[in-house]
Each structure stands twice: as C-alpha cells, then as structure tokens.
Motif scaffolding. Structure first.
Motif, PDB file in Angstrom:
ATOM      1  N   MET A  69      49.256  29.502  24.990  1.00  0.00           N
ATOM      2  CA  MET A  69      47.841  29.795  24.768  1.00  0.00           C
ATOM      3  C   MET A  69      47.182  30.504  25.959  1.00  0.00           C
ATOM      4  O   MET A  69      46.032  30.922  25.864  1.00  0.00           O
ATOM      5  N   HIS A  70      47.891  30.675  27.084  1.00  0.00           N
ATOM      6  CA  HIS A  70      47.222  31.108  28.311  1.00  0.00           C
ATOM      7  C   HIS A  70      46.515  32.455  28.193  1.00  0.00           C
ATOM      8  O   HIS A  70      45.505  32.670  28.849  1.00  0.00           O
ATOM      9  N   ASP A  71      46.994  33.360  27.352  1.00  0.00           N
ATOM     10  CA  ASP A  71      46.355  34.669  27.178  1.00  0.00           C
ATOM     11  C   ASP A  71      45.733  34.833  25.796  1.00  0.00           C
ATOM     12  O   ASP A  71      45.574  35.963  25.309  1.00  0.00           O
ATOM     13  N   ILE A  72      45.337  33.725  25.186  1.00  0.00           N
ATOM     14  CA  ILE A  72      44.797  33.770  23.826  1.00  0.00           C
ATOM     15  C   ILE A  72      43.560  34.683  23.729  1.00  0.00           C
ATOM     16  O   ILE A  72      43.325  35.317  22.698  1.00  0.00           O
ATOM     17  N   ALA A  73      42.796  34.805  24.808  1.00  0.00           N
ATOM     18  CA  ALA A  73      41.578  35.628  24.769  1.00  0.00           C
ATOM     19  C   ALA A  73      41.766  37.002  25.411  1.00  0.00           C
ATOM     20  O   ALA A  73      40.806  37.758  25.540  1.00  0.00           O
ATOM     21  N   LYS A  74      42.980  37.345  25.778  1.00  0.00           N
ATOM     22  CA  LYS A  74      43.219  38.615  26.491  1.00  0.00           C
ATOM     23  C   LYS A  74      42.882  39.825  25.619  1.00  0.00           C
ATOM     24  O   LYS A  74      42.217  40.762  26.067  1.00  0.00           O
ATOM     25  N   THR A  75      43.322  39.818  24.380  1.00  0.00           N
ATOM     26  CA  THR A  75      43.022  40.938  23.482  1.00  0.00           C
ATOM     27  C   THR A  75      41.512  41.099  23.324  1.00  0.00           C
ATOM     28  O   THR A  75      40.984  42.212  23.437  1.00  0.00           O
ATOM     29  N   TYR A  76      40.833  39.987  23.094  1.00  0.00           N
ATOM     30  CA  TYR A  76      39.373  40.024  22.931  1.00  0.00           C
ATOM     31  C   TYR A  76      38.708  40.601  24.176  1.00  0.00           C
ATOM     32  O   TYR A  76      37.830  41.462  24.081  1.00  0.00           O
ATOM     33  N   SER A  77      39.127  40.142  25.346  1.00  0.00           N
ATOM     34  CA  SER A  77      38.470  40.608  26.576  1.00  0.00           C
ATOM     35  C   SER A  77      38.774  42.078  26.853  1.00  0.00           C
ATOM     36  O   SER A  77      37.942  42.784  27.421  1.00  0.00           O
ATOM     37  N   HIS A  84      38.974  36.513  30.458  1.00  0.00           N
ATOM     38  CA  HIS A  84      39.898  36.010  29.430  1.00  0.00           C
ATOM     39  C   HIS A  84      40.357  34.582  29.695  1.00  0.00           C
ATOM     40  O   HIS A  84      40.639  33.845  28.753  1.00  0.00           O
ATOM     41  N   SER A  85      40.410  34.160  30.952  1.00  0.00           N
ATOM     42  CA  SER A  85      40.840  32.781  31.211  1.00  0.00           C
ATOM     43  C   SER A  85      39.739  31.790  30.847  1.00  0.00           C
ATOM     44  O   SER A  85      40.025  30.721  30.288  1.00  0.00           O
ATOM     45  N   GLN A  86      38.486  32.149  31.113  1.00  0.00           N
ATOM     46  CA  GLN A  86      37.381  31.260  30.746  1.00  0.00           C
ATOM     47  C   GLN A  86      37.190  31.202  29.234  1.00  0.00           C
ATOM     48  O   GLN A  86      37.046  30.117  28.652  1.00  0.00           O
ATOM     49  N   LEU A  87      37.192  32.379  28.599  1.00  0.00           N
ATOM     50  CA  LEU A  87      37.071  32.409  27.135  1.00  0.00           C
ATOM     51  C   LEU A  87      38.241  31.666  26.486  1.00  0.00           C
ATOM     52  O   LEU A  87      38.054  30.860  25.567  1.00  0.00           O
ATOM     53  N   GLY A  88      39.451  31.953  26.978  1.00  0.00           N
ATOM     54  CA  GLY A  88      40.640  31.323  26.411  1.00  0.00           C
ATOM     55  C   GLY A  88      40.626  29.813  26.550  1.00  0.00           C
ATOM     56  O   GLY A  88      41.029  29.093  25.634  1.00  0.00           O
ATOM     57  N   ALA A  89      40.153  29.322  27.692  1.00  0.00           N
ATOM     58  CA  ALA A  89      40.070  27.868  27.885  1.00  0.00           C
ATOM     59  C   ALA A  89      39.077  27.247  26.909  1.00  0.00           C
ATOM     60  O   ALA A  89      39.349  26.192  26.321  1.00  0.00           O
ATOM     61  N   ALA A  90      37.937  27.907  26.730  1.00  0.00           N
ATOM     62  CA  ALA A  90      36.939  27.389  25.786  1.00  0.00           C
ATOM     63  C   ALA A  90      37.495  27.381  24.366  1.00  0.00           C
ATOM     64  O   ALA A  90      37.349  26.390  23.633  1.00  0.00           O
ATOM     65  N   GLY A  97      41.204  20.338  21.322  1.00  0.00           N
ATOM     66  CA  GLY A  97      40.550  19.141  21.843  1.00  0.00           C
ATOM     67  C   GLY A  97      41.277  18.564  23.050  1.00  0.00           C
ATOM     68  O   GLY A  97      40.962  17.469  23.500  1.00  0.00           O
ATOM     69  N   ASN A  98      42.243  19.305  23.574  1.00  0.00           N
ATOM     70  CA  ASN A  98      43.090  18.800  24.663  1.00  0.00           C
ATOM     71  C   ASN A  98      42.676  19.468  25.977  1.00  0.00           C
ATOM     72  O   ASN A  98      42.979  20.640  26.208  1.00  0.00           O
ATOM     73  N   PRO A  99      42.007  18.711  26.879  1.00  0.00           N
ATOM     74  CA  PRO A  99      41.519  19.315  28.120  1.00  0.00           C
ATOM     75  C   PRO A  99      42.630  19.733  29.078  1.00  0.00           C
ATOM     76  O   PRO A  99      42.426  20.634  29.897  1.00  0.00           O
ATOM     77  N   VAL A 100      43.795  19.122  28.988  1.00  0.00           N
ATOM     78  CA  VAL A 100      44.896  19.482  29.882  1.00  0.00           C
ATOM     79  C   VAL A 100      45.455  20.854  29.497  1.00  0.00           C
ATOM     80  O   VAL A 100      45.695  21.707  30.367  1.00  0.00           O
ATOM     81  N   ILE A 101      45.642  21.088  28.215  1.00  0.00           N
ATOM     82  CA  ILE A 101      46.103  22.410  27.757  1.00  0.00           C
ATOM     83  C   ILE A 101      45.081  23.464  28.165  1.00  0.00           C
ATOM     84  O   ILE A 101      45.430  24.523  28.694  1.00  0.00           O
ATOM     85  N   ALA A 102      43.800  23.168  27.948  1.00  0.00           N
ATOM     86  CA  ALA A 102      42.738  24.112  28.295  1.00  0.00           C
ATOM     87  C   ALA A 102      42.681  24.359  29.803  1.00  0.00           C
ATOM     88  O   ALA A 102      42.402  25.479  30.236  1.00  0.00           O
ATOM     89  N   MET A 103      42.961  23.351  30.612  1.00  0.00           N
ATOM     90  CA  MET A 103      42.940  23.521  32.066  1.00  0.00           C
ATOM     91  C   MET A 103      44.001  24.521  32.515  1.00  0.00           C
ATOM     92  O   MET A 103      43.760  25.330  33.412  1.00  0.00           O
ATOM     93  N   GLY A 104      45.171  24.467  31.899  1.00  0.00           N
ATOM     94  CA  GLY A 104      46.210  25.445  32.219  1.00  0.00           C
ATOM     95  C   GLY A 104      45.772  26.857  31.886  1.00  0.00           C
ATOM     96  O   GLY A 104      46.054  27.803  32.631  1.00  0.00           O
ATOM     97  N   VAL A 105      45.073  27.023  30.773  1.00  0.00           N
ATOM     98  CA  VAL A 105      44.562  28.335  30.374  1.00  0.00           C
ATOM     99  C   VAL A 105      43.483  28.792  31.362  1.00  0.00           C
ATOM    100  O   VAL A 105      43.499  29.933  31.838  1.00  0.00           O
ATOM    101  N   LEU A 106      42.567  27.896  31.682  1.00  0.00           N
ATOM    102  CA  LEU A 106      41.456  28.230  32.568  1.00  0.00           C
ATOM    103  C   LEU A 106      41.920  28.696  33.941  1.00  0.00           C
ATOM    104  O   LEU A 106      41.398  29.662  34.496  1.00  0.00           O
TER     105      LEU A 106
END
Length: 195
Positions: A69-77, A84-90, A97-106
């Motif tokens: 999921m780390h670059d999930i927002a890269k295309t959008y950005s 892309h890391s902030q958008l992707g984490a959100a 709903g998993n803050p640990v997965i989101a932290m890796g993205v952020l």
C-alpha cells in the motif's frame, strides 16, 4: 516527540495481498507503480522473514500489506498534486482501520524520529525497502539515490532533501543489519511468498 513502539494488534484488520491489489485497481495505480510496489513488498517480506528467524516479533502479513500500500496515492499525486505518503496513509487507514499499516505508508519517504529498528521495525523496513528498489529492480542505496537526484533534484532545496534522505537510509540499513545480524546488501530478497 517520537511515537510509542510500533506493535501490531491481532484484532486489527490486515488486508491480503489480493485485497491490496484490488485497492491498486480501485485507485487506478499506474502499472510502473504496481511493479515497483510489488518489488518493495518482496524486499520487506524477505526482511521480515529474516527477522522471524532471528526471533524478532514481527507480523509478516502486516508488513506485506504496508509495503503493497505504500504508493497507493502516487498515481493520484502525479495527476493532481499532494503529498503521496500523507494521502496514502489517510486512505490506507480509512480502508483498513489499521494504524500500523498506515504508519508504514506515512513514513516510507522519510522517518522523522530516531531510527530505532527494534521499536519501529515496520515503518523502517517499509522505508528501507522502498529505497532498495529503483523502478522495479533491486538496487543499492547509492544507485537509487543517484537516480532520484537526477530525476527530481531540480532545486538546491530538493537536492539537500534527497541527500538527507540518503544519509538516513544508510543509517536505517546499518540499524536493521545490527538488529538482524545480516548484511542486507548480500541478500537476494527473493522470499517466494508474495503475490
């Protein structure tokens, strides 16, 4: 102030690799970003498996999901702007709903705290794994950052940021090697367990 040590909670949802790939489709991820993310996940899972063998408590599926999921927002950005890391984490937090997965993205671009590999294994492994993959190929940190400097180093400020991130990646590599007791540059990172 640094965050508390990162620990996965077994009650938190962790998407499977195929569910992550479906999110890629939902967010219309470019094919080159899919290829990059696949390789980053292979590196991260390989390191997680080394950690398991060293009896370090890690949850491999959580690491895999965060890497995928780390670059999930890269295309959008690329198309619309934004970090892309902030958008992707959100987006990742909303989807899982998993803050640990989101932290890796952020924090996959830059870790703003003391890089303690034991306390922050997941976000540091995601960040390091991302730095070891140039496009869709495993590479050294030096080659990866040389490529970043050529492609993105348009201003002195950006060049300084790339250099700062490179210096951090070298520290991450050393901290992870010390924790795992392996030379990460000698690893093939072919876990054989991914998508």
């Amino acid at each position: 102030m640094p965050p508390l040590p990162v620990k996965s909670d077994p009650s938190w949802y962790v998407p499977t690799a195929s569910e992550c790939l479906q999110h890629w489709e939902d967010f219309k991820m470019f094919d080159n970003i899919k290829a990059h993310s696949t390789q980053v996940a292979k590196v991260a899972v390989s390191i997680a498996l080394i950690a398991q063998q060293a009896e370090i408590p890690v949850h491999v599926p959580t690491i895999q999901a965060s890497a995928l999921m780390h670059d999930i927002a890269k295309t959008y950005s690329i198309q619309h702007g934004g970090n892309h890391s902030q958008l992707g984490a959100a987006w990742t937090l909303r989807l899982t709903g998993n803050p640990v997965i989101a932290m890796g993205v952020l924090h996959h671009v830059f870790w703003p705290f003391e890089p303690d590999a034991e306390k922050y294994f997941l976000p540091l492994v995601i960040s390091y794994s991302d730095k070891r993959v140039m496009h869709d190929t495993l590479t050294s940190l030096e080659k990866r950052f040389s490529d970043l400097a050529v492609r993105y180093g348009k201003t002195e400020k950006i060049k300084q940021r790339i250099h700062q991130t490179y210096e951090q990646a070298l520290v991450l590599e050393q901290r992870l090697e010390n924790l795992l007791g392996v030379d990460l540059n000698a690893c093939s990172f072919d876990s054989g367990r991914l998508v």
